[in-house]
Scaffold this motif. Sequence first.
Motif, short mmCIF file in Angstrom:
data_model
loop_
_atom_site.label_atom_id
_atom_site.label_comp_id
_atom_site.label_asym_id
_atom_site.label_seq_id
_atom_site.Cartn_x
_atom_site.Cartn_y
_atom_site.Cartn_z
N UNK A 1 -11.95 7.08 -4.70
CA UNK A 1 -12.87 6.18 -4.00
C UNK A 1 -12.27 4.80 -3.75
N UNK A 2 -11.09 4.54 -4.28
CA UNK A 2 -10.39 3.29 -3.97
C UNK A 2 -9.61 3.39 -2.66
N UNK A 3 -9.58 4.58 -2.08
CA UNK A 3 -8.89 4.76 -0.81
C UNK A 3 -9.50 3.88 0.27
N UNK B 1 0.82 -1.21 0.00
CA UNK B 1 0.00 0.00 0.00
C UNK B 1 0.85 1.26 0.00
N UNK B 2 0.21 2.38 -0.19
CA UNK B 2 0.92 3.64 -0.20
C UNK B 2 0.04 4.77 -0.68
N UNK C 1 -9.18 -10.49 -1.83
CA UNK C 1 -8.80 -9.15 -1.39
C UNK C 1 -10.08 -8.40 -1.00
N UNK C 2 -10.03 -7.78 0.15
CA UNK C 2 -11.13 -6.98 0.64
C UNK C 2 -10.61 -5.58 0.95
N UNK C 3 -11.53 -4.64 1.07
CA UNK C 3 -11.10 -3.30 1.46
C UNK C 3 -12.15 -2.68 2.37
N UNK D 1 -3.99 -5.32 7.46
CA UNK D 1 -4.31 -4.48 6.33
C UNK D 1 -3.12 -3.67 5.85
N UNK D 2 -3.25 -3.21 4.62
CA UNK D 2 -2.28 -2.29 4.06
C UNK D 2 -3.06 -1.11 3.49
N UNK D 3 -2.64 0.10 3.83
CA UNK D 3 -3.41 1.29 3.50
C UNK D 3 -3.08 1.79 2.10
#
Length: 122
Positions: free
Chosen positions: A88-90, A8-9, A35-37, A115-117
Motif C-alpha cells: 500500500x506504499x506503492x 524510487x524503484x 514528502x507527498x505521495x 515525482x519518483x515512483x
Amino acid sequence: VQLQASGGGLVQAGGSLRLSCVASGLSFDEYAIGWFRQAPGKEREGVSCIRSDDGNTYHVDSVKGRFTISSDDAKNTVYLQMNNLKPEDTAVYYCAARYYGVSFNQNDYNYWGQGTLVTVSS
C-alpha cells in the motif's frame, strides 16, 4: 526554486528505499520540506515533513515507525528513509517546499519536484 526527487524503484514487501530531494534556490532555514505521495486512482496525500532549523519532523500515522524524514543542510537535501515497505506504499512520491511552516496540506506548498515512483511488490 527547484526540487529534484530521486531514489524510487521496485522493492519487495518488507524492504527499504531512501528517497532524496535536492533543493536549490531556497534556504532550509526559511522553508519546510514535505514528502507527498499519490497512489493510482487516489488523491495525493502528505506523508512526512520537516523544518531543518528546529529539527522537528512529522509523519502521518500510516508511516510512523517505518518512515524517517531527515535533512542534510550542507547538501540542501532532504531524505525519506522508508523501511518495512508495504504494497500500500506503492505510489509516486513527490517532495515539495513551502515558506516557513510545516503542513500536510498540498495546497500550502508553493514548489514541487517531479515525482519518483515507488513500487512495492507483495
